[in-house]
Design a protein around this motif. Structure first.
Motif, PDB file in Angstrom:
ATOM      1  N   GLY A 184       0.775  -1.235   0.000  1.00 30.81           N
ATOM      2  CA  GLY A 184       0.000   0.000   0.000  1.00 30.81           C
ATOM      3  C   GLY A 184       0.808   1.288   0.000  1.00 30.81           C
ATOM      4  N   LYS A 224       4.041   1.284  -4.568  1.00 30.26           N
ATOM      5  CA  LYS A 224       5.036   0.695  -5.479  1.00 30.26           C
ATOM      6  C   LYS A 224       4.469   0.579  -6.894  1.00 30.26           C
ATOM      7  N   THR A 225       3.282  -0.035  -6.987  1.00 26.28           N
ATOM      8  CA  THR A 225       2.680  -0.197  -8.315  1.00 26.28           C
ATOM      9  C   THR A 225       2.391   1.164  -8.937  1.00 26.28           C
ATOM     10  N   SER A 226       1.896   2.097  -8.121  1.00 28.45           N
ATOM     11  CA  SER A 226       1.581   3.430  -8.651  1.00 28.45           C
ATOM     12  C   SER A 226       2.829   4.125  -9.202  1.00 28.45           C
ATOM     13  N   ASP A 273       2.630  14.199  -1.443  1.00 29.14           N
ATOM     14  CA  ASP A 273       1.492  15.146  -1.534  1.00 29.14           C
ATOM     15  C   ASP A 273       0.614  15.127  -0.278  1.00 29.14           C
TER      16      ASP A 273
END
Ligand code: GDP
Length: 173
Positions: free
Chosen positions: A13, A16-18, A119
């Motif tokens: 969560g 990493k994928t993002s 952010d």
């Protein structure tokens, strides 16, 4: 030969994928789908203009696949260890991952520490200074970068820096 495989590690969560999808495909999705393991092939243009083909391995965040994680660490050319700046637990897991990398590969490996979700400053639980300190004192003086996969901040820099580091470390002394 380990090729140019860059391995992205970190708790579940943290993004990493993002980060990988933002870097390779240029978009961000707020839906969450846990990854088992995905490998992408990509060409990176370095600051000197030369192109390098890399493989980017997006790993599982959970501890359900320890053998798979060991295999990824053994096959990596360089490592990105990601935590999320709004998640203290994910920051604690950084040290665990670093210890596993050094156990399997020694401490002279290209590693970049990444504080993602920069952010979310209002929800921040890990300060930049704290992260810099771990990078310096625990992780053999590795580089620390803060990123936002959501707003595409420092994402390509991160992969380029890691590859530059990997290239620099392979030069004969
Ligand atoms: P992974 O399990 O580490 O691969 O994490 P994911 O990439 O699946 O992201 C987990 C969740 O965090 C998703 O809901 C993403 O939309 C969100 N996320 C990822 N990166 C960022 C970011 O930079 N900023 C914010 N605000 N959310 C993010």
């Amino acid at each position: 030969m380990r090729g140019n495989k860059l391995v992205v590690l970190g708790a579940g969560g943290v993004g990493k994928t993002s980060l990988v999808v933002q870097y390779l495909e240029g978009f961000f999705s707020s839906s969450y789908k846990p990854t088992v393991e995905d490998c992408y092939r990509h060409t990176i243009q370095m600051p000197d203009g030369i192109f390098h083909t890399v493989e980017i391995l997006d790993t599982a965040g959970s501890h359900h696949f320890p053998a798979m994680r060991e295999l990824s660490i053994r096959s990596g050319r360089g490592f990105v260890i990601v935590f999320s700046v709004d998640d203290k637990q994910s920051f604690h897991e950084v040290t665990e991952l670093w210890n596993l990398i050094t156990k399997l590969r020694g401490s002279q490996v290209p590693v970049i520490l990444v504080g993602n979700k920069s952010d979310l400053n209002k929800e921040r639980k890990v300060s930049e200074a704290e992260a810099q300190e771990i990078a310096k004192d625990v992780m053999n003086n590795c580089r620390y970068i803060e990123t936002s996969a959501k707003y595409n901040v420092n994402v390509s820099q991160l992969f380029v820096q890691l590859l530059l580091q990997a290239k620099a470390m392979e030069q004969p002394p």
